[in-house]
Write an enzyme that holds these catalytic residues in place. Structure first.
Site, PDB file in Angstrom:
ATOM      1  N   TYR A  20      31.149  16.060   1.902  1.00  0.00           N
ATOM      2  CA  TYR A  20      30.874  17.540   1.195  1.00  0.00           C
ATOM      3  C   TYR A  20      31.894  18.470   1.798  1.00  0.00           C
ATOM      4  O   TYR A  20      31.963  18.401   3.305  1.00  0.00           O
ATOM      5  CB  TYR A  20      29.510  17.960   1.213  1.00  0.00           C
ATOM      6  CG  TYR A  20      28.497  16.975   0.530  1.00  0.00           C
ATOM      7  CD1 TYR A  20      28.705  16.011   0.111  1.00  0.00           C
ATOM      8  CD2 TYR A  20      27.253  17.532   0.641  1.00  0.00           C
ATOM      9  CE1 TYR A  20      27.961  15.006  -0.602  1.00  0.00           C
ATOM     10  CE2 TYR A  20      26.260  16.775   0.037  1.00  0.00           C
ATOM     11  CZ  TYR A  20      26.480  15.921  -0.608  1.00  0.00           C
ATOM     12  OH  TYR A  20      25.529  14.985  -1.284  1.00  0.00           O
ATOM     13  N   ASN A  77      24.460  10.294 -10.902  1.00  0.00           N
ATOM     14  CA  ASN A  77      24.399  11.611 -11.133  1.00  0.00           C
ATOM     15  C   ASN A  77      23.232  11.725 -12.548  1.00  0.00           C
ATOM     16  O   ASN A  77      22.445  12.232 -12.812  1.00  0.00           O
ATOM     17  CB  ASN A  77      25.374  12.501 -11.589  1.00  0.00           C
ATOM     18  CG  ASN A  77      26.095  12.915 -10.356  1.00  0.00           C
ATOM     19  OD1 ASN A  77      25.650  12.974  -9.403  1.00  0.00           O
ATOM     20  ND2 ASN A  77      27.347  13.319 -10.688  1.00  0.00           N
ATOM     21  N   HIS A  92      31.241  21.813  -1.918  1.00  0.00           N
ATOM     22  CA  HIS A  92      29.674  22.397  -1.577  1.00  0.00           C
ATOM     23  C   HIS A  92      29.512  23.747  -1.013  1.00  0.00           C
ATOM     24  O   HIS A  92      28.504  24.358  -1.102  1.00  0.00           O
ATOM     25  CB  HIS A  92      29.206  21.279  -0.494  1.00  0.00           C
ATOM     26  CG  HIS A  92      27.620  21.252  -0.301  1.00  0.00           C
ATOM     27  ND1 HIS A  92      27.193  21.907   0.613  1.00  0.00           N
ATOM     28  CD2 HIS A  92      26.501  21.187  -1.222  1.00  0.00           C
ATOM     29  CE1 HIS A  92      25.650  21.822   0.542  1.00  0.00           C
ATOM     30  NE2 HIS A  92      25.575  21.300  -0.419  1.00  0.00           N
ATOM     31  N   HIS A 135      16.308  26.703   1.998  1.00  0.00           N
ATOM     32  CA  HIS A 135      17.583  25.916   1.644  1.00  0.00           C
ATOM     33  C   HIS A 135      18.590  26.528   2.624  1.00  0.00           C
ATOM     34  O   HIS A 135      19.781  26.097   2.669  1.00  0.00           O
ATOM     35  CB  HIS A 135      17.968  26.223   0.262  1.00  0.00           C
ATOM     36  CG  HIS A 135      19.132  25.491  -0.326  1.00  0.00           C
ATOM     37  ND1 HIS A 135      20.178  26.077  -0.513  1.00  0.00           N
ATOM     38  CD2 HIS A 135      19.158  24.208  -0.443  1.00  0.00           C
ATOM     39  CE1 HIS A 135      20.879  24.976  -0.922  1.00  0.00           C
ATOM     40  NE2 HIS A 135      20.403  23.969  -0.756  1.00  0.00           N
ATOM     41  N   ARG A 184      31.564  24.431  -9.416  1.00  0.00           N
ATOM     42  CA  ARG A 184      31.610  23.080  -9.424  1.00  0.00           C
ATOM     43  C   ARG A 184      30.534  22.500 -10.349  1.00  0.00           C
ATOM     44  O   ARG A 184      31.025  21.563 -11.233  1.00  0.00           O
ATOM     45  CB  ARG A 184      31.235  22.629  -8.139  1.00  0.00           C
ATOM     46  CG  ARG A 184      31.269  21.022  -7.907  1.00  0.00           C
ATOM     47  CD  ARG A 184      30.688  20.549  -6.745  1.00  0.00           C
ATOM     48  NE  ARG A 184      29.010  20.391  -7.034  1.00  0.00           N
ATOM     49  CZ  ARG A 184      28.082  20.220  -6.341  1.00  0.00           C
ATOM     50  NH1 ARG A 184      28.465  20.364  -4.964  1.00  0.00           N
ATOM     51  NH2 ARG A 184      26.698  20.202  -6.457  1.00  0.00           N
ATOM     52  N   ARG A 232      18.123  18.613   4.689  1.00  0.00           N
ATOM     53  CA  ARG A 232      18.243  17.059   4.579  1.00  0.00           C
ATOM     54  C   ARG A 232      18.982  16.794   5.726  1.00  0.00           C
ATOM     55  O   ARG A 232      20.130  17.293   6.243  1.00  0.00           O
ATOM     56  CB  ARG A 232      19.343  16.805   3.492  1.00  0.00           C
ATOM     57  CG  ARG A 232      18.920  17.360   1.892  1.00  0.00           C
ATOM     58  CD  ARG A 232      19.828  16.729   0.915  1.00  0.00           C
ATOM     59  NE  ARG A 232      19.657  17.287  -0.226  1.00  0.00           N
ATOM     60  CZ  ARG A 232      18.611  17.044  -1.205  1.00  0.00           C
ATOM     61  NH1 ARG A 232      17.878  15.998  -1.040  1.00  0.00           N
ATOM     62  NH2 ARG A 232      18.345  17.619  -2.367  1.00  0.00           N
ATOM     63  N   ARG A 284      14.310  17.340  -2.545  1.00  0.00           N
ATOM     64  CA  ARG A 284      14.363  16.220  -3.608  1.00  0.00           C
ATOM     65  C   ARG A 284      14.941  15.140  -3.324  1.00  0.00           C
ATOM     66  O   ARG A 284      16.207  14.896  -2.778  1.00  0.00           O
ATOM     67  CB  ARG A 284      14.890  16.708  -4.973  1.00  0.00           C
ATOM     68  CG  ARG A 284      14.475  15.770  -6.123  1.00  0.00           C
ATOM     69  CD  ARG A 284      15.042  16.508  -7.403  1.00  0.00           C
ATOM     70  NE  ARG A 284      14.785  17.638  -7.493  1.00  0.00           N
ATOM     71  CZ  ARG A 284      15.592  18.529  -8.223  1.00  0.00           C
ATOM     72  NH1 ARG A 284      16.754  18.212  -8.381  1.00  0.00           N
ATOM     73  NH2 ARG A 284      15.365  19.783  -8.473  1.00  0.00           N
TER      74      ARG A 284
END
Length: 699
Positions: free
Chosen positions: A467, A41, A591, A433, A563, A373, A403
């Site tokens: 997730y 992270n 998530h 997204h 979160r 993704r 990303r």
């Protein structure tokens, strides 16, 4: 308006990850994995956020003023907090985890701690398994520039005191080489056990042991580690837009590709070595960050495994779904009723099964999907390829700006195009997204019916095991018709759909949320019950924060489960005293996003892909979808309530663990969620059995 900065808030989140490495309730080797997550992270934070702050610092003063930011001050605060966390990280590793490993007969040694027998074994290992992987480069006048790869550990060698003065060797030499982690097959080497004692060595230390053999002409050899994080080139369009964006482009000029964001170095490194690296790379003191003897702690994801169940989380195999068939047609089951899927507690395989079924169903004419993704060996895309080969009209909206996943998305896009699918890349100013799947099928009466899957999580079977997400299988025309309108918009970016049920960014999500909050405000002003419960990854948008402050001031009860980034400051007299906030970090990454509004006793529950960030509300295509089925709405609320009452893994705004009330047992939401979903099928069967005699009696 009082808010917490986005970057400092994110660092608070990573501090919660670090807390998991310190928690005795987390199994020992899982704590090492949280150490790896913290490190990974922080790497991304430097590549993206710190790099962006440094670019903003270089802007002209007038341009910075229009950003309403003070990047120089923010950067200073961020680096101070990073330094504090890294120090805590080191203490946690050295004074908590290493002793705990030792007590459990696992010894992570350095080369100075090896016995003579272990040192001899390590020399042999170096000779046969490592030496041929090494390619040192001399940093001398013949080397004009040194390029360091991103996120890669390098070992440096400072050689001094030649053994033979007559050999005409340089008195001092500096060399560097990439640590061959991938070619070696991992960062760690397992030494032979001795009784019940188990020993592990960093690959770095294997090379330290072998350094004398590698450079026999020198008496003294200092071996140290460095690691570079490069600017991930986050587009500033994510932060600002419009005319100001043009001024920023003009002010910045052309950005250097992958500009160094941080060089971590061993504080024991000789100054001669550090000076040579700076000279050959062009790295300045601004990018230097004092690290430790070892870098890339994310490699602890590959720490050797041991046959001891208590070192790991208990197995949690994905559960079968209570209402979706284990075999047979999923399309038929979805056509009868809505179903909610909760990965990773329940298997993501239902999604890939649905796609495989649609690919070969002769009545299916078209499949549309958004891909943000996908997995490296994507079963989802393979099913889409199969559908295209079976003559289905496959439309894939592919996000190339996801990303760190750009290369993978390009690879699969090429595969889909070659198979005849219609691949649409979104324009630079619009990131997609949302997670949508729509299947068009010709029914027995020759009408076309649409089957949808609306999700908070990606179409990625790998991350679906880690997730927590919610996904809705539905053939409800109220939702699927509007989803078709969203796909029409994605095809041309012009046709804004007419929407009654879905809240869709960038044109309808913000106004829709404002209207829902305004309704709660009016209810509170009339003395009626009014509340808002939000579970999101991030709350950053100043407009939405101001709206929540307004709601709080009017008497609306606001509960936040955040979160990650939480820029709103709860519990402040006069503007946020009716707002509470908690965050939850546990085994799985939270998530899913859920928005709940009291709405005058007719509670509205939305599930979404969108966080409350400016970029999500204004510059992305996001979808928030209502749970219309009453039973499923209650299901989402029950699972949300478990998180609202967690007293094991939940922290407050200041990162303090929340304690259970007197007389109440501790509640760990993720464990309780798994247990509840595991019993759901049985409870539904029992309920069905009880109602069967009632039906017979009525008949």
């Amino acid at each position: 308006m009082k808010t917490l900065s986005r970057d400092l808030s994110w660092l608070r989140f990573n501090a919660r990850v670090l807390q998991e490495t310190q928690s005795p309730t987390v199994p020992l080797l899982e704590r090492l994995k949280f150490l790896a997550i913290f490190s990974s992270n922080l790497d991304e934070f430097f590549k993206v956020r710190v790099a962006t702050l440094r670019r903003l610092v270089k802007l002209k003063k007038k341009t910075r003023a229009k950003l309403n930011e003070r990047p120089k001050r923010e950067l200073r605060k961020v680096l101070e907090e990073v330094s504090r966390q890294q120090e805590e990280f080191g203490v946690t590793f050295r004074e908590q985890l290493l002793p705990e490993l030792h007590r459990n007969h696992i010894h992570l040694l350095n080369e100075a701690e090896l016995t003579d027998k272990q040192r001899e074994w390590t020399k042999q290992y170096f000779q046969h398994k490592v030496r041929d992987l090494l390619s040192p480069v001399v940093l001398d006048e013949t080397l004009h520039h040194l390029f360091l790869k991103d996120q890669t550990v390098y070992l440096t060698f400072f050689l001094s005191q030649p053994r033979d003065p007559k050999a005409k060797l340089a008195d001092e030499r500096v060399l560097i080489m990439e640590l061959p982690t991938k070619r070696h097959g991992g960062r760690f080497v397992r030494l032979p056990d001795e009784g019940e004692e188990r020993y592990v060595l960093f690959l770095d230390d294997v090379i330290r042991v072998g350094a004398a053999e590698l450079f026999p002409a020198y008496e003294q050899i200092a071996v140290n580690a460095i690691k570079l994080s490069r600017d991930a080139e986050l587009d500033i369009e994510e932060e600002v837009s419009g005319d100001l964006m043009e001024k920023i482009r003009s002010s910045l000029g052309k950005r250097a590709t992958g500009f160094p964001a941080r060089l971590l170095f061993d504080p024991e490194m000789p100054q001669e070595t550090l000076r040579a690296i700076k000279q050959k790379t062009g790295i300045t003191d601004e990018e230097l960050v004092e690290g430790s003897r070892y870098h890339n702690f994310r490699d602890f994801f590959g720490f050797p495994e041991f046959d001891e169940p208590s070192f790991y989380y208990a197995g949690r195999p994905a559960l079968p779904h209570p209402t979706l068939p284990r075999t047979g047609s999923l399309l038929a089951a979805i056509g009868q009723r809505d179903h909610l899927l909760h990965p990773p507690y329940q298997s993501f395989d239902y999604v890939t099964r649905l796609l495989r079924e649609a690919a070969t169903d002769p009545r299916v004419s078209a499949i549309s999907i958004t891909l943000y993704r996908v997995a490296s060996k994507s079963a989802v895309v393979k099913a889409l390829l199969k559908a295209a080969k079976h003559g289905k009209q496959v439309t894939a909206i592919v996000e190339l700006k996801a990303r760190f996943d750009e290369e993978s998305n390009l690879f699969w896009s090429d595969k889909l195009q070659r198979a005849g699918a219609n691949v649409i890349f979104t324009p630079p100013e619009l990131k997609v997204h949302s997670k949508l799947l729509l299947i068009a099928r010709r029914e027995d009466d020759e009408s076309t019916r649409r089957y949808g899957y609306f999700s908070t999580g990606n179409f990625n079977e790998s991350t679906s095991q880690l997730y927590t997400d919610h996904g809705l299988f539905t053939a409800d025309e109220r939702l699927t018709r509007e989803a078709e309108g969203v796909f029409d918009y994605l095809r041309d970016q012009q046709t804004v759909p007419e929407l009654e049920h879905l809240l869709v960014a960038p044109f309808g999500l913000r106004p829709g949320l404002n209207a829902l909050i305004d309704f709660e405000i009016k209810q509170a002003q009339k003395g009626e019950e009014a509340y808002i419960i939000l579970k999101v990854n991030s709350v950053e948008d100043r407009g939405m924060i101001a709206k929540l402050y307004e709601a709080s001031a009017a008497g609306v009860r606001v509960e936040l489960i955040v979160r990650g980034i939480g820029c709103l400051v709860p519990g402040q007299a006069g503007f946020s005293e009716n707002i509470t906030q908690r965050g939850l970090v546990d085994r799985f990454l939270e998530h899913s996003r859920v928005y709940v509004f009291a709405h005058g006793g007719e509670e509205k529950v939305f599930v979404s892909s969108a966080d409350w960030m400016t970029r999500n509300l204004d510059r992305r295509v996001e979808v928030a979808f209502p749970i219309l089925d009453e039973a499923l709405r209650a299901e989402v609320r029950f699972l949300l309530d478990l998180q609202r009452h967690d007293t094991v893994k939940a922290r407050d705004f200041e990162n303090n663990y929340l304690e259970p009330e007197d007389g109440k047992k501790p509640l760990q939401a993720q464990e309780a969620t798994y247990a509840w979903l595991k019993g759901l099928r049985r409870r539904q069967r029992e309920a069905s059995t009880k109602t069967e005699p009632e039906k017979k009696q009525k008949s």
